[in-house]
Design a protein around this motif. Sequence first.
Motif, mmCIF file in Angstrom:
data_model
loop_
_atom_site.group_PDB
_atom_site.id
_atom_site.type_symbol
_atom_site.label_atom_id
_atom_site.label_comp_id
_atom_site.label_asym_id
_atom_site.label_seq_id
_atom_site.Cartn_x
_atom_site.Cartn_y
_atom_site.Cartn_z
ATOM 1 N N LEU A 283 -59.593 -89.149 13.750
ATOM 2 C CA LEU A 283 -59.226 -90.532 14.036
ATOM 3 C C LEU A 283 -60.223 -91.142 15.012
ATOM 4 O O LEU A 283 -60.627 -90.485 15.982
ATOM 5 C CB LEU A 283 -57.816 -90.630 14.629
ATOM 6 N N THR A 284 -60.609 -92.388 14.762
ATOM 7 C CA THR A 284 -61.477 -93.115 15.688
ATOM 8 C C THR A 284 -60.779 -94.404 16.111
ATOM 9 O O THR A 284 -60.116 -95.065 15.311
ATOM 10 C CB THR A 284 -62.833 -93.456 15.030
ATOM 11 N N VAL A 296 -49.898 -92.534 18.709
ATOM 12 C CA VAL A 296 -50.397 -91.978 17.446
ATOM 13 C C VAL A 296 -49.324 -91.114 16.793
ATOM 14 O O VAL A 296 -49.053 -91.217 15.589
ATOM 15 C CB VAL A 296 -51.671 -91.145 17.692
ATOM 16 N N LYS A 348 -57.422 -96.952 6.989
ATOM 17 C CA LYS A 348 -57.283 -97.695 8.249
ATOM 18 C C LYS A 348 -55.815 -97.985 8.487
ATOM 19 O O LYS A 348 -55.094 -98.377 7.571
ATOM 20 C CB LYS A 348 -58.073 -98.995 8.195
ATOM 21 N N VAL A 356 -56.981 -98.226 13.808
ATOM 22 C CA VAL A 356 -57.342 -96.806 13.854
ATOM 23 C C VAL A 356 -57.913 -96.431 12.487
ATOM 24 O O VAL A 356 -57.268 -96.625 11.457
ATOM 25 C CB VAL A 356 -56.116 -95.919 14.155
ATOM 26 N N CYS A 357 -59.145 -95.920 12.479
ATOM 27 C CA CYS A 357 -59.780 -95.457 11.247
ATOM 28 C C CYS A 357 -59.598 -93.945 11.131
ATOM 29 O O CYS A 357 -59.735 -93.220 12.127
ATOM 30 C CB CYS A 357 -61.261 -95.805 11.240
ATOM 31 N N VAL A 358 -59.293 -93.473 9.940
ATOM 32 C CA VAL A 358 -59.069 -92.040 9.738
ATOM 33 C C VAL A 358 -59.931 -91.543 8.581
ATOM 34 O O VAL A 358 -60.239 -92.282 7.646
ATOM 35 C CB VAL A 358 -57.580 -91.731 9.444
#
Length: 370
Positions: A283-284, A296, A348, A356-358
Amino acid sequence: MAYSSSLFPSPFFSTDSSLFEVEVTRDEFHSFHKIDRDLFTRLVFVLKRDMNQSSQVIAFLLVVEQLGFARNLVACLVSSQDMLIDAVANEVGVCLSILYNQNYSSFVLLNHNNNDEVVIPFLKGVTNSNLTLSYIIQYRDTILVRVTKNLNDVCNRAFDDIYEKGYKEQRLALERAKVIEEMKKIRLGAPQQTPTRFSVQHQTPSWRNVQQQIPRRSNVQQRTSIRSSVRRSTPLNVSAPQEWVPSPAVEEKAKASVTETKGADNKEDEEEVTPADDRTVFLTFSKGYPISESEVRVHFTRKFGEVIESIVMQEVQENEQPLFARMVLKMEYASKIEEIVTPMNKNKFTIDGKHVCVRKFFPDPSSSHV
């Protein structure tokens, strides 16, 4: 609870505003915005989307209606499938990021070359290509004012009871996550071996061992016991029951059954175990929009269930923000990783209005991600 709403002044009556105030009850207000409430409920409780961001989505859709781009847009979405509603909400999330963050608009234009077909295809379709990214960026301030007004005048009043229910579920999810973490700490503090059927069978004595452990009584004691039991409960001319001794065939069958069970247990022990890296999501987070581990955990637990084994946030200083994390799924939910990252291996999510990008985690042997 009643809401006041001033009527328009009439040329035939006094313009004193105090005479033209009507009371709108809470139930009447909810009834008037029933379609908006239905869509908001589906976003939050069916699609498991963030509550604050979902209310912003409704406020933005109302702006699209008010500007004349798509009449009855909310009503059309309510009658649509969940997949389409989720897709439109994701596109609105991009538009909201442009409205609230000027730098994000530059990021969108730079990475997608202002391609509306890629970024907002559904919004472009429902508005006959009139609503574009360029329009949103050009009239950013005006649209943002309208969104804020809809949030205050409509959403916060029409969704008040839904907010209460959602926050209650959110608190329960947080408490559940805390309890699970405490259970993990206790388990790690006092490690215990989980018993299997194989180990239990070794610990449980067989019928032969039980017979060996029970001391045999002498013949005199046996005859005395039999006589007393016959006197108490056995009628005349009925002999006392004899001690049962298993035949060799029964013994062989029991041994074969134990051997077969051992083989099955050994087969289970030899089953392939999915490595942690193969069930890990990377995750970023966006800089300037800090997200905590509990946020999260609550978001993904509400959306996918109790699938999380552990979350490892980036180690940073006390005044710094983690920019990435690793989320390891439980062994039994390893297949869920395809649903989270999608077949495109990227996805996303929006957590409390923050993106949050995964993607699937690929370990780098030369460096450590977290």
